[in-house]
Enzyme design. Sequence first.
Site, PDB file in Angstrom:
ATOM      1  N   LYS A  90       0.956  -1.384  -0.203  1.00 26.81           N
ATOM      2  CA  LYS A  90      -0.036   0.071  -0.109  1.00 26.81           C
ATOM      3  C   LYS A  90       0.695   1.178  -0.142  1.00 26.81           C
ATOM      4  CE  LYS A  90      -3.330  -2.657  -0.263  1.00 26.81           C
ATOM      5  NZ  LYS A  90      -3.594  -3.173  -1.446  1.00 26.81           N
TER       6      LYS A  90
ATOM      7  N   GLY B 296      -8.170  -3.553   1.964  1.00 31.04           N
ATOM      8  CA  GLY B 296      -9.439  -4.144   2.056  1.00 31.04           C
ATOM      9  C   GLY B 296      -9.810  -3.861   3.593  1.00 31.04           C
TER      10      GLY B 296
ATOM     11  N   ARG C 232      -6.783  -7.598  -9.755  1.00 33.54           N
ATOM     12  CA  ARG C 232      -7.511  -8.814  -9.989  1.00 33.54           C
ATOM     13  C   ARG C 232      -9.009  -8.796 -10.538  1.00 33.54           C
ATOM     14  NH1 ARG C 232      -8.700  -7.209  -4.609  1.00 33.54           N
ATOM     15  NH2 ARG C 232     -10.681  -7.028  -4.288  1.00 33.54           N
TER      16      ARG C 232
END
Length: 453
Positions: free
Chosen positions: A116, A163, A291
Amino acid sequence: MFRKVLIANRGEIAVRILRACKELGLRTVAVHSTVDEGALHVRLADEAVCIGPGDPKRSYLHIPALISAAEVTGADAIHPGYGFLSENAEFAEVCRRCRITFIGPSPEAMRAWGDKVSARENARALGLPMLPGTGVLRDGDHALAEARAIGFPVILKASGGGGGRGMKIVREPSEVPRAYDTASAEALAGFRNPDVYLERYLERPRHIEFQLLADQHGNAVCVGERECSIQRRHQKVLEEAPAPSLPASERERMGALVAHAAQATGYTSLGTLEFLMDPQGRLYFMEMNTRVQVEHPVTELTAGVDLVAEQILVAGGAKMGLAGRNLAPRGHAIECRVNAEDPVTFAPSPGKITGYLAPGGPGVRVDSAAFPGALVPPHYDSLVAKVIVRASTRTAAIARMRRALDEMVVEGIKTTLPLLRRILDHPAFQQGEVSTSFLQELLEGDRPPDRRG
Ligand code: MV4
């Protein structure tokens, strides 16, 4: 171009990928654990290999078993889907070493965007709008100094997280040192990486994400954006496209920035850049997902694109067919995730589906691996079906979704269908005025979500 694809996943996304492969004339190999023996993706594939027991660590996450299944069946490509190993750079590297095409970005791109702090550095260098924030923090004192400079509240995040995992909101200077120590310890335990950074905390943001597709010839496009603010504990519940809160001018500006971000960093395959939006409509980069995402169908329906087929083709070296096409969203699409969970307690509700009737009719799509008699095992996520609708306007899409959910029958297990109906019936949702706090407040009932939900 490869000829035979092994789908290293299960459930609805495995079925989705199988469908795209078949339409492209590719042979398909399904892998399954012992508890997924009777699963739909196994039935639809040309070949199937049992790769281990129900425990995902010993089956869907077990790299040697997946590679062996590919070798044994002669699969020359692997599609990881989402979750499991889909963002695991080591797996992509092993595929490369074994000369198996990994249908996704390169290991290097996964690492550059998966960390990140590195993703933030990329985003900043690319001119993406960012919240004030830091790089990796040295210690509690460094965190305190940076927090004072940025201004409270701040949020501490794990560089190896994402997330929503490993986040700590801090509102007072006195809380910073302890919050730093806790966040770093949890990051080390959870992600084997103690690196922590901080950024200004945005109260009640909206979650808007941009879908990109890039090929191996330097072409990249932003296919559209989605609003995913309706989440519970960082699990999305309902997603829609286009984002009702995004002004058209921002759509064009961000679309160009996102496409440039892919081109400038040599990114290939599908990717999603996640942003938060403040009450003034300003966007701030959060993270990049390397993804295909659960919610990709709402973009497919409003852009008129088969994203999974495009992802497979560009992995095979094809030049993307989307460059230059008008991808402006047509109509409005909504996706509702139907989970095998108690609609009140959210406790998982695994078991045998004894009755199942999927909704249909104009503008309704159901992506699912469910059927009467199907087993929902306790080992994996609880997603049973995605109901996706498209209509000419958001209001019509809401009406269509309500009709579709009312038509849906799932017996033998509990599902979140009642919760979905409650969200669709809520005025704040109908007005398109919800933030990421909406669902928590609706469920906790501590105060009816205001117009900023
Ligand atoms: C934030 C934030 C507020 N301010 N970062 C949660 C998961 C990951 N996407 C980032 N998340 C957040 N980061 C700053 N600086 C609020 C959240 C957040 C959130 C974001 C999107 C969707 C749902 C969410 C639920 C809680 C918190």
